[in-house]
Design an enzyme around this catalytic site. Sequence first.
Site, PDB file in Angstrom:
ATOM      1  N   ILE A 306       0.812  -1.218   0.000  1.00  0.00           N
ATOM      2  CA  ILE A 306       0.000   0.000   0.000  1.00  0.00           C
ATOM      3  C   ILE A 306       0.847   1.271   0.000  1.00  0.00           C
ATOM      4  O   ILE A 306       0.401   2.317  -0.458  1.00  0.00           O
ATOM      5  CB  ILE A 306      -0.968  -0.009   1.205  1.00  0.00           C
ATOM      6  N   GLU A 359       8.367   5.333   1.786  1.00  0.00           N
ATOM      7  CA  GLU A 359       8.045   6.600   2.456  1.00  0.00           C
ATOM      8  C   GLU A 359       8.924   6.897   3.679  1.00  0.00           C
ATOM      9  O   GLU A 359       8.431   7.384   4.697  1.00  0.00           O
ATOM     10  CB  GLU A 359       6.561   6.626   2.844  1.00  0.00           C
ATOM     11  N   HIS A 570      -2.777  -4.603  11.054  1.00  0.00           N
ATOM     12  CA  HIS A 570      -2.882  -4.051  12.409  1.00  0.00           C
ATOM     13  C   HIS A 570      -2.415  -5.053  13.461  1.00  0.00           C
ATOM     14  O   HIS A 570      -2.263  -4.716  14.625  1.00  0.00           O
ATOM     15  CB  HIS A 570      -4.324  -3.629  12.703  1.00  0.00           C
ATOM     16  N   CYS A 602      -3.377  -2.463   4.504  1.00  0.00           N
ATOM     17  CA  CYS A 602      -2.970  -1.058   4.627  1.00  0.00           C
ATOM     18  C   CYS A 602      -1.442  -0.969   4.589  1.00  0.00           C
ATOM     19  O   CYS A 602      -0.761  -1.963   4.354  1.00  0.00           O
ATOM     20  CB  CYS A 602      -3.501  -0.453   5.932  1.00  0.00           C
TER      21      CYS A 602
END
Length: 634
Positions: A306, A359, A570, A602
């Site tokens: 993601i 990122e 998660h 995610c």
Amino acid sequence: MEMTKWFDTNYHYIVPELDPDVKFSYASHKAVNEYKEAKALGVETVPVLVGLVSYLLLSKLAKGVDKSFDLLFLLPKTLPIYKEVIEELKGAGATWIQFDEPLFVMDLEGHKLQAFSAAYAELESTLSGLNVLVETYFADVPAEAYKTLTSLKGVTAFGFDLIRGTKTIDLIKSSFPQGKYLFAGVVDGRNIWANDVAAPLITLQSLEGIVGKDKLVVSTSCSLLHTAVDLVNETKLDAEIKSWGLVGPYYYFFNNPVYPGPRRGGSRLAAAALKGSDHLRATEVSTRLDAPQKKLNLPILPTTTIGSFPQTVELRRVRREYKATKISEEDYVKAIKEEIKKVVDIQEDLDIDVLVHGEPERNDMVEYFGEQLSGFAFTANGWVQSYGSRCVKPPIIYGDVSRPKPMTVFWSSTAQSMTKRPMKGMLTGPVTILNWSFVRNDQPRHETCYQIALAIKDEVEDLEKGGIGVIQIDEAALREGLPLRKAEHSFYLDWAVHSFKITNCGVQDSTQIHTHMCCSNFNDIIHSIIDMDADVITIENSRSDEKLLSVFREGVKYGAGIGPGVYDIHSPRIPSTDEIADRINKMLAVLEQNILWVNPDCGLKTRKYTEVKPALKNMVHAAKLIRSQLASAK
């Protein structure tokens, strides 16, 4: 258990899973213990409990329970527990109790409204001798719900959000029970601007004539959980912007006359000109589908992630020291490039098809962009709880938004130069930037969103010029901003989808536009998601028991690329290859193989590499396994 958004906020709650045989007991005495703790310090507080009807209606059926089971049938099992809590609070000396019943603002069927009446009638004798406040928030209370609410037995006070629920004022004026308290939520509990004195005073004066001065309580529109606490430690915030906010360690409701003045600039005219235009891609998504797949040389069931990869202690240290000017820009760039190279190598070793740069340069998916856009300000300590111990620091949008210079092109181009595989450019979409910020309140939200969309559009086109063939524009918070009342859905979805379309309407067919969405309740807005016209959408799916897939089983046709998450990020748990393969097969039962992508739920920012590597390895193996099975079947 599933974690989902608390109504239309960025706060999350864990969804209780209930079945007909559940046995409730009084397990936590937190409310009583904290009341006693405050009282021992000489502070009289109002204990706040989630209302028992809202508790049940915000829960979900446990796995395997027949879908026809009504959770309200559990009301007789929950009532004795609430009675125990109330009696213990009374025994500790409490004189007020607040029940949060936010579901009163939703479009509720008659039998659900009747459950509120039945529950409070049953509690009436237990509540005797207490002042009882039932609090609602985040929207208007519908007329039928208002009648039910204000007729509840044993209740002495009613609270309303008069910031987001201004229509409720008319209901109060037409009928309010005599002798009851009105908690008037005229101070915004979800934004940071100093309260405008004039308008609330007019509202309060009109309400005073109805309920009487001794029964009118000045209140916040909702809990202050959703806003920052204090300005005292914000030493670097621009002085003028700081003057528009709340001052000192306490919220001065009406003695702060400072109110934000004009905050306008050049991008206002550009945004205003957007109204009424379509901003469509040149060709239909079904026509575009093959062009980027061929250009990128992707297999069926392409694998990707993601966006973010684990943010290590060392990586955070580098960013922190660069911000504090303890290391040079040259050393910072070198360190970030090394991190990107590490992430690229990991993905190539795992044989992932479409890569990300991980990122490493980003602190937060909204703050990173806001720091590079005009019209944004940032706090040093403006933390707001998101879930558990995780907090976010929302930017402040105080003026018109524009993009002075490219924001991500250097890092994305650098990452692409390290591999022959396609590298995704990673952007946060305008609706998410808006919904995860404190937003100026002197113009409609959609006008601010259009300004952000134009800024992101400039970035998308620069990424394309820089050789990036896959660009992901995350709209993690699009669903979050959906109004609570169905009558208001259409207007919001129209401008939210339009904002997304603006960002990428100018790219070539061969440039593949991705978007990503978090949380799971998309079935009611699936047609708006289709209207976004993205080439590929990745959506959180596994944590919610694959709720998303049900919409396709019900016959909704989706022609673009789609990647429902195959494992939950998660949790530190590492899913097996067989488990992921089973999930992919479930997806193939309702989705065509030429549109299905394989990816986690995610981003991986909060996970450790010891979890990420084996999980992604199993994900890639599962995709290859299914590919070979499909090839054999042919």
